[in-house]
Design a protein around this motif. Sequence first.
Motif, PDB file in Angstrom:
ATOM      1  N   VAL A 130      33.901  47.445  44.725  1.00 51.16           N
ATOM      2  CA  VAL A 130      33.672  47.503  43.416  1.00 51.16           C
ATOM      3  C   VAL A 130      34.554  48.398  42.483  1.00 51.16           C
ATOM      4  CG1 VAL A 130      32.149  47.851  41.728  1.00 51.16           C
ATOM      5  CG2 VAL A 130      31.191  46.974  43.628  1.00 51.16           C
ATOM      6  N   ALA A 131      34.709  49.720  43.186  1.00 49.29           N
ATOM      7  CA  ALA A 131      35.648  50.521  42.623  1.00 49.29           C
ATOM      8  C   ALA A 131      37.059  50.049  42.388  1.00 49.29           C
ATOM      9  CB  ALA A 131      35.723  51.966  43.301  1.00 49.29           C
ATOM     10  N   VAL A 132      37.608  49.525  43.428  1.00 54.58           N
ATOM     11  CA  VAL A 132      38.981  49.036  43.413  1.00 54.58           C
ATOM     12  C   VAL A 132      39.065  47.946  42.276  1.00 54.58           C
ATOM     13  CG1 VAL A 132      40.727  47.726  44.716  1.00 54.58           C
ATOM     14  CG2 VAL A 132      39.590  49.470  45.610  1.00 54.58           C
ATOM     15  N   ASP A 133      37.887  46.765  42.418  1.00 50.85           N
ATOM     16  CA  ASP A 133      38.296  46.066  41.583  1.00 50.85           C
ATOM     17  C   ASP A 133      38.037  46.449  40.055  1.00 50.85           C
ATOM     18  OD1 ASP A 133      38.039  43.196  40.279  1.00 50.85           O
ATOM     19  OD2 ASP A 133      35.851  43.477  40.183  1.00 50.85           O
ATOM     20  N   PHE A 134      37.277  47.403  39.624  1.00 54.47           N
ATOM     21  CA  PHE A 134      37.482  47.762  38.185  1.00 54.47           C
ATOM     22  C   PHE A 134      38.632  48.755  38.131  1.00 54.47           C
ATOM     23  CE2 PHE A 134      33.308  45.652  38.384  1.00 54.47           C
ATOM     24  CZ  PHE A 134      33.231  45.246  36.949  1.00 54.47           C
ATOM     25  N   HIS A 135      38.859  49.621  38.959  1.00 57.04           N
ATOM     26  CA  HIS A 135      40.296  50.055  38.660  1.00 57.04           C
ATOM     27  C   HIS A 135      41.344  48.978  38.420  1.00 57.04           C
ATOM     28  CE1 HIS A 135      39.921  54.486  39.483  1.00 57.04           C
ATOM     29  NE2 HIS A 135      39.417  54.095  40.424  1.00 57.04           N
ATOM     30  N   TYR A 136      41.178  47.816  38.751  1.00 54.18           N
ATOM     31  CA  TYR A 136      42.236  46.803  38.231  1.00 54.18           C
ATOM     32  C   TYR A 136      41.685  46.276  37.205  1.00 54.18           C
ATOM     33  CZ  TYR A 136      44.060  42.187  37.884  1.00 54.18           C
ATOM     34  OH  TYR A 136      44.495  41.086  37.588  1.00 54.18           O
ATOM     35  N   LEU A 137      40.360  45.813  36.921  1.00 49.88           N
ATOM     36  CA  LEU A 137      40.067  45.239  35.583  1.00 49.88           C
ATOM     37  C   LEU A 137      40.294  46.122  34.538  1.00 49.88           C
ATOM     38  CD1 LEU A 137      36.950  42.886  36.541  1.00 49.88           C
ATOM     39  CD2 LEU A 137      39.179  42.167  35.777  1.00 49.88           C
ATOM     40  N   ASN A 138      39.713  47.211  34.722  1.00 52.12           N
ATOM     41  CA  ASN A 138      39.802  48.433  33.231  1.00 52.12           C
ATOM     42  C   ASN A 138      41.382  48.516  32.861  1.00 52.12           C
ATOM     43  OD1 ASN A 138      37.864  50.909  34.958  1.00 52.12           O
ATOM     44  ND2 ASN A 138      37.374  48.987  33.949  1.00 52.12           N
ATOM     45  N   ARG A 139      42.135  48.197  33.644  1.00 53.75           N
ATOM     46  CA  ARG A 139      43.656  48.350  33.170  1.00 53.75           C
ATOM     47  C   ARG A 139      44.181  47.063  32.377  1.00 53.75           C
ATOM     48  NH1 ARG A 139      43.153  51.948  37.184  1.00 53.75           N
ATOM     49  NH2 ARG A 139      44.594  53.598  37.243  1.00 53.75           N
ATOM     50  N   MET A 140      43.618  45.935  33.019  1.00 57.01           N
ATOM     51  CA  MET A 140      43.880  44.617  32.219  1.00 57.01           C
ATOM     52  C   MET A 140      42.982  44.557  30.829  1.00 57.01           C
ATOM     53  SD  MET A 140      46.117  43.228  34.086  1.00 57.01           S
ATOM     54  CE  MET A 140      46.165  41.524  33.674  1.00 57.01           C
ATOM     55  N   VAL A 141      41.972  45.059  30.872  1.00 56.15           N
ATOM     56  CA  VAL A 141      41.107  45.134  29.886  1.00 56.15           C
ATOM     57  C   VAL A 141      41.589  45.802  28.834  1.00 56.15           C
ATOM     58  CG1 VAL A 141      38.746  45.649  28.874  1.00 56.15           C
ATOM     59  CG2 VAL A 141      38.988  44.311  30.982  1.00 56.15           C
ATOM     60  N   ASN A 142      42.070  47.103  29.259  1.00 59.94           N
ATOM     61  CA  ASN A 142      42.617  47.902  27.933  1.00 59.94           C
ATOM     62  C   ASN A 142      43.769  47.487  27.370  1.00 59.94           C
ATOM     63  OD1 ASN A 142      40.761  49.963  28.194  1.00 59.94           O
ATOM     64  ND2 ASN A 142      41.690  51.042  29.857  1.00 59.94           N
ATOM     65  N   VAL A 143      44.626  46.479  28.003  1.00 61.39           N
ATOM     66  CA  VAL A 143      45.745  45.993  27.472  1.00 61.39           C
ATOM     67  C   VAL A 143      45.385  44.713  26.598  1.00 61.39           C
ATOM     68  CG1 VAL A 143      47.885  45.135  28.048  1.00 61.39           C
ATOM     69  CG2 VAL A 143      47.184  46.810  29.073  1.00 61.39           C
ATOM     70  N   PHE A 144      44.484  43.824  27.164  1.00 68.90           N
ATOM     71  CA  PHE A 144      44.336  42.351  26.611  1.00 68.90           C
ATOM     72  C   PHE A 144      43.046  42.195  25.744  1.00 68.90           C
ATOM     73  CE2 PHE A 144      47.467  41.988  30.209  1.00 68.90           C
ATOM     74  CZ  PHE A 144      48.606  41.550  29.658  1.00 68.90           C
ATOM     75  N   LEU A 145      42.218  43.211  25.671  1.00 64.04           N
ATOM     76  CA  LEU A 145      40.812  43.179  24.967  1.00 64.04           C
ATOM     77  C   LEU A 145      40.623  44.152  24.097  1.00 64.04           C
ATOM     78  CD1 LEU A 145      38.191  41.960  27.588  1.00 64.04           C
ATOM     79  CD2 LEU A 145      39.486  40.428  25.921  1.00 64.04           C
ATOM     80  N   ARG A 146      39.917  43.936  23.012  1.00 66.55           N
ATOM     81  CA  ARG A 146      39.744  45.373  21.983  1.00 66.55           C
ATOM     82  C   ARG A 146      38.667  46.009  22.980  1.00 66.55           C
ATOM     83  NH1 ARG A 146      42.183  43.408  17.383  1.00 66.55           N
ATOM     84  NH2 ARG A 146      42.431  41.137  17.216  1.00 66.55           N
ATOM     85  N   ASP A 147      38.277  47.161  21.817  1.00 61.67           N
ATOM     86  CA  ASP A 147      37.817  48.215  22.461  1.00 61.67           C
ATOM     87  C   ASP A 147      36.195  48.047  22.933  1.00 61.67           C
ATOM     88  OD1 ASP A 147      39.873  49.962  22.635  1.00 61.67           O
ATOM     89  OD2 ASP A 147      39.532  51.146  20.926  1.00 61.67           O
TER      90      ASP A 147
END
Length: 329
Positions: A130-147
């Motif tokens: 889960v942690a690895v997945d969210f280290h990935y997703l957080n980075r994508m979300v920070n770039v491509f979605l609003r806050d």
Amino acid sequence: MSFTVARLTRRATFANLRHVSPVPPETAPVRVRRVYDQVERDFGLLAPPIALHAAAPELLAAAWCILRETLLVSGTTSRREREAVAAAVSAANACPYCVEVHQAAVRGLGRRGAAPPSLPAVLSPELIGVAVDFHYLNRMVNVFLRDSPLATVPAPLRGGARSVAARLLGGLAGREAVAGQSLPLLPGTVGAVRRLPDDLRWAAGLPHVAAAMTGAAAVIEDAGQRSVPPAVRQLVRECLVDGAAPGDLAGATDWLNSRLAGLPSADRATGRLAMLVAFASYRVPDSAVAAVRAEGHDDAGLLGLAAWAALTAARRHGDALATAYEAAA
């Protein structure tokens, strides 16, 4: 119920998207639609952190596979524990969008007034996933979605909207998914025999997670080879390994510029964005994305660049968590 929720929330899925064009279900190609259908069935709605990948169908499948097989599939941990890890990692990565969503899920899954579950000092392999997945997703979300997923909701209504979201997400998260059903969406994964890389060794006892992670890693590495110049890939990996990056990379202008100065001038815009995604995704400015666009990256190329940097950093974090787990065993 879940089908109705999925249909009603589709429009909101793309409301906070940035830098890439939406791919609505009604016009999505077959490969994208197959992923969307499973996301809506198993997650309960078309999750924006997954849908943001849709301009690159292979990345869409990869992102969904690792989210589904780590967060949604039952095992020795509860869904509430897994959601708590997702929220904690998201907070560490300064990803307010994911913090809001997964804290709401934790609240929705708990008894009235119940505190969030305590995180163990050392994460088990399931929780490392889960942690690895969210280290990935957080980075994508920070770039491509609003806050915030509620960014389009008027401020006076957000308190009530958060309460509704907690009940909704808690209800949707109460279901568990059957292991491995996302793998056919990832080309070459079913029946494939891939060596588990050392930095994914924590998944060795979790066959569905190991297959999802190795399959997704192969897809994202391939995208990175197309979108990220070799010199940039080498720079990001070296900086992750030597651990010399300041805690707030975006604020350490001199350090970043000194590393980028060693790149060919034609690679520096790509290098800047890749380094920011890997180390400080919460501080990626629009100008860094625009500079990469000016070099000719289309939506798929931009997603491939960001996905490669995000997963490379996530795997490094997973390796550190695995080392701590091994030391405690």
